[in-house]
Motif scaffolding. Sequence first.
Motif, PDB file in Angstrom:
ATOM      1  N   PHE A   1       0.814  -1.213   0.000  1.00  0.00           N
ATOM      2  CA  PHE A   1       0.000   0.000   0.000  1.00  0.00           C
ATOM      3  C   PHE A   1       0.854   1.271   0.000  1.00  0.00           C
ATOM      4  CE2 PHE A   1      -2.597  -3.206   2.299  1.00  0.00           C
ATOM      5  CZ  PHE A   1      -3.624  -3.314   1.378  1.00  0.00           C
ATOM      6  N   ASP A   2       2.179   1.131   0.079  1.00  0.00           N
ATOM      7  CA  ASP A   2       3.038   2.322   0.136  1.00  0.00           C
ATOM      8  C   ASP A   2       2.843   3.225  -1.076  1.00  0.00           C
ATOM      9  OD1 ASP A   2       3.938   1.039   2.352  1.00  0.00           O
ATOM     10  OD2 ASP A   2       6.037   0.922   1.756  1.00  0.00           O
ATOM     11  N   LEU A   3       2.923   2.649  -2.276  1.00  0.00           N
ATOM     12  CA  LEU A   3       2.814   3.442  -3.495  1.00  0.00           C
ATOM     13  C   LEU A   3       1.452   4.118  -3.626  1.00  0.00           C
ATOM     14  CD1 LEU A   3       4.043   4.414  -6.153  1.00  0.00           C
ATOM     15  CD2 LEU A   3       3.296   2.259  -7.207  1.00  0.00           C
ATOM     16  N   PRO A   4       0.332   3.413  -3.467  1.00  0.00           N
ATOM     17  CA  PRO A   4      -0.954   4.123  -3.561  1.00  0.00           C
ATOM     18  C   PRO A   4      -1.138   5.185  -2.484  1.00  0.00           C
ATOM     19  CG  PRO A   4      -1.263   1.843  -2.841  1.00  0.00           C
ATOM     20  CD  PRO A   4       0.135   1.953  -3.327  1.00  0.00           C
ATOM     21  N   ILE A   5      -0.595   4.979  -1.296  1.00  0.00           N
ATOM     22  CA  ILE A   5      -0.687   6.000  -0.249  1.00  0.00           C
ATOM     23  C   ILE A   5       0.071   7.257  -0.682  1.00  0.00           C
ATOM     24  CG2 ILE A   5       0.114   6.595   2.072  1.00  0.00           C
ATOM     25  CD1 ILE A   5      -0.581   3.743   2.917  1.00  0.00           C
ATOM     26  N   ALA A   6       1.277   7.072  -1.225  1.00  0.00           N
ATOM     27  CA  ALA A   6       2.075   8.218  -1.668  1.00  0.00           C
ATOM     28  C   ALA A   6       1.374   8.985  -2.787  1.00  0.00           C
ATOM     29  CB  ALA A   6       3.450   7.741  -2.124  1.00  0.00           C
ATOM     30  N   ILE A   7       0.794   8.265  -3.749  1.00  0.00           N
ATOM     31  CA  ILE A   7       0.106   8.931  -4.864  1.00  0.00           C
ATOM     32  C   ILE A   7      -1.159   9.628  -4.380  1.00  0.00           C
ATOM     33  CG2 ILE A   7      -1.041   8.540  -7.076  1.00  0.00           C
ATOM     34  CD1 ILE A   7       2.008   8.371  -7.179  1.00  0.00           C
ATOM     35  N   ALA A   8      -1.885   8.999  -3.436  1.00  0.00           N
ATOM     36  CA  ALA A   8      -3.091   9.629  -2.898  1.00  0.00           C
ATOM     37  C   ALA A   8      -2.745  10.928  -2.181  1.00  0.00           C
ATOM     38  CB  ALA A   8      -3.805   8.662  -1.950  1.00  0.00           C
ATOM     39  N   VAL A   9      -1.629  10.941  -1.444  1.00  0.00           N
ATOM     40  CA  VAL A   9      -1.205  12.158  -0.745  1.00  0.00           C
ATOM     41  C   VAL A   9      -0.831  13.243  -1.762  1.00  0.00           C
ATOM     42  CG1 VAL A   9       0.585  13.145   0.739  1.00  0.00           C
ATOM     43  CG2 VAL A   9      -0.475  10.952   1.347  1.00  0.00           C
ATOM     44  N   LEU A  10      -0.092  12.847  -2.789  1.00  0.00           N
ATOM     45  CA  LEU A  10       0.305  13.833  -3.808  1.00  0.00           C
ATOM     46  C   LEU A  10      -0.915  14.377  -4.550  1.00  0.00           C
ATOM     47  CD1 LEU A  10       3.499  12.106  -5.275  1.00  0.00           C
ATOM     48  CD2 LEU A  10       3.415  14.142  -3.843  1.00  0.00           C
ATOM     49  N   ALA A  11      -1.914  13.516  -4.792  1.00  0.00           N
ATOM     50  CA  ALA A  11      -3.126  14.000  -5.468  1.00  0.00           C
ATOM     51  C   ALA A  11      -3.902  14.963  -4.576  1.00  0.00           C
ATOM     52  CB  ALA A  11      -4.004  12.806  -5.858  1.00  0.00           C
ATOM     53  N   SER A  12      -3.909  14.719  -3.281  1.00  0.00           N
ATOM     54  CA  SER A  12      -4.608  15.622  -2.357  1.00  0.00           C
ATOM     55  C   SER A  12      -3.913  16.974  -2.266  1.00  0.00           C
ATOM     56  CB  SER A  12      -4.683  14.987  -0.967  1.00  0.00           C
ATOM     57  OG  SER A  12      -5.493  13.832  -0.991  1.00  0.00           O
TER      58      SER A  12
END
Length: 511
Positions: A80-91
């Motif tokens: 889940f590391d990669l999707p968490i990082a992308i979700a944070v960047l999208a926010s």
Amino acid sequence: MFSKVNSGGLRGIEGYLVQVEADVSRGLPGFHMVGYLAGEVKEAEDRVRTALRNAGFALPAMKVTLNLSPADIRKEGTGFDLPIAIAVLASYGVVRRQSLTGIALIGELGLDGTVKPVRGILSMVLALEELGIRRCFLPAGNLEEGLVVQNMEICAAHNLQQVVGCLAAPGSVQVETGTKSQETEEIPVYPVDFKEINGQLLMRRATEIAVAGQHNILYMGPPGSGKSMVAQRVPTIMPSMTFQEQLEVTKVHSICGMLPPGRALVRSRPFRAPHHSISSVALVGGGRIPTPGEISMATRGVLFLDELPEFPKSTLELLRQPLEEHRIVISRAQGSYEFPAHFMIVVALNCCPCGYFPDRNRCSCTQVQVQKYLNRISGPLLDRLDICVEAAPVTYGEMRECADNEPSAVIRKRVEEARRIQRERFADTGIFSNSEMSIRDIRIYCRLEEEEERFLKQTYQKMQMSARGCNKILKVARTIADLDGAERIRCSHLSEALGYRELNGKYWGRR
């Protein structure tokens, strides 16, 4: 600002959709994660923050809230590391939220932003494909495994900066479609072959029958008589796996971290030979968070238990239900986990503690010692073994002879022909081999003429067989008839099947 990214999780050996929701707002700066998380998922906070900083993303200090949905299923693993990082960047607005529609991301992040491989990719990508997601970013080390899934566009993720660049310019993404792994036929290559075995014609014949019908088999004989050698060569005469069987085996191996690097599918039949010191959990699977055991690792292949009486009796008894149902269900407070257990069991044992009974020139064991040794194996477990064959001592001439023995490829052709007959017989019934027949199927496909019925009745009464033991004989006789190309079961087939129910001169499977 709110954003949502699709990802995948594992529950048992099956994948499921996980949606990583992120919200960045004003408030006390911090990183808050919720959603029923395991310890390694909670640690993603430190990995992701450090990876974002080292990847060159300078983000203002704000309140970041993350939720991994569905919240009632425990999330495990580091994928889940990669999707968490992308979700944070999208926010934060670094990644356009529109670019996240219809895609999924899976991967572990290193502290420098590199994307590392994770276990269970095949199960997760299969689940995402069933839900209609058609593009998935996977670690480069898992690329071949992801390409097994048809109709899924796979993008290799090397590092965090590259993934962000691909999302910013979707047209420039290098995409591979998961079709090539199914188009490539690869004949399994085994390091051993039946042509290397001299003598032991009875063991070879019994093994061929066992594989042709997917029957469980027991070898008994003195040390050094070739029991382990024959057992190791059982996979070499088994039919090649279908694509669905390869998927099932690969899923288990991937979750257990046993998938060889760079391999998309496991194409060779598994052969698992655990030591007799194995624990119950390691054999059947389990743990606080259940994981597959040896019987699941051996699914669609062979589970070989050497020196059977040396295994703890309580451990062996756990095999009884999987041998009948071809699956293992492990229940925990948070739910039940089902693992495949569709394996062929091959067991080997000596006749007594020293191994040389009934040769009184070499064996000094008393009858009580012999019986006590064999009593370590329960009757109900023996009753689930279809075939027993004794391994005769190998003579010097047989050992040194340079004989032109029948190779595995020739035996495998006969086995495949017998399996073809069974496939046609059991078409559209969900049965794939004679060993899987139920009582209703036995009445349909193992009908006997008057002479054969009379012969079986006399034997049943004389030997005091159990109902299961009688049904096992009919199944084995049906397989022998298939190898002979016979339409119906004859007395010769029943006689040979009865001969394989003998253990130390006695029939097992009695009432």
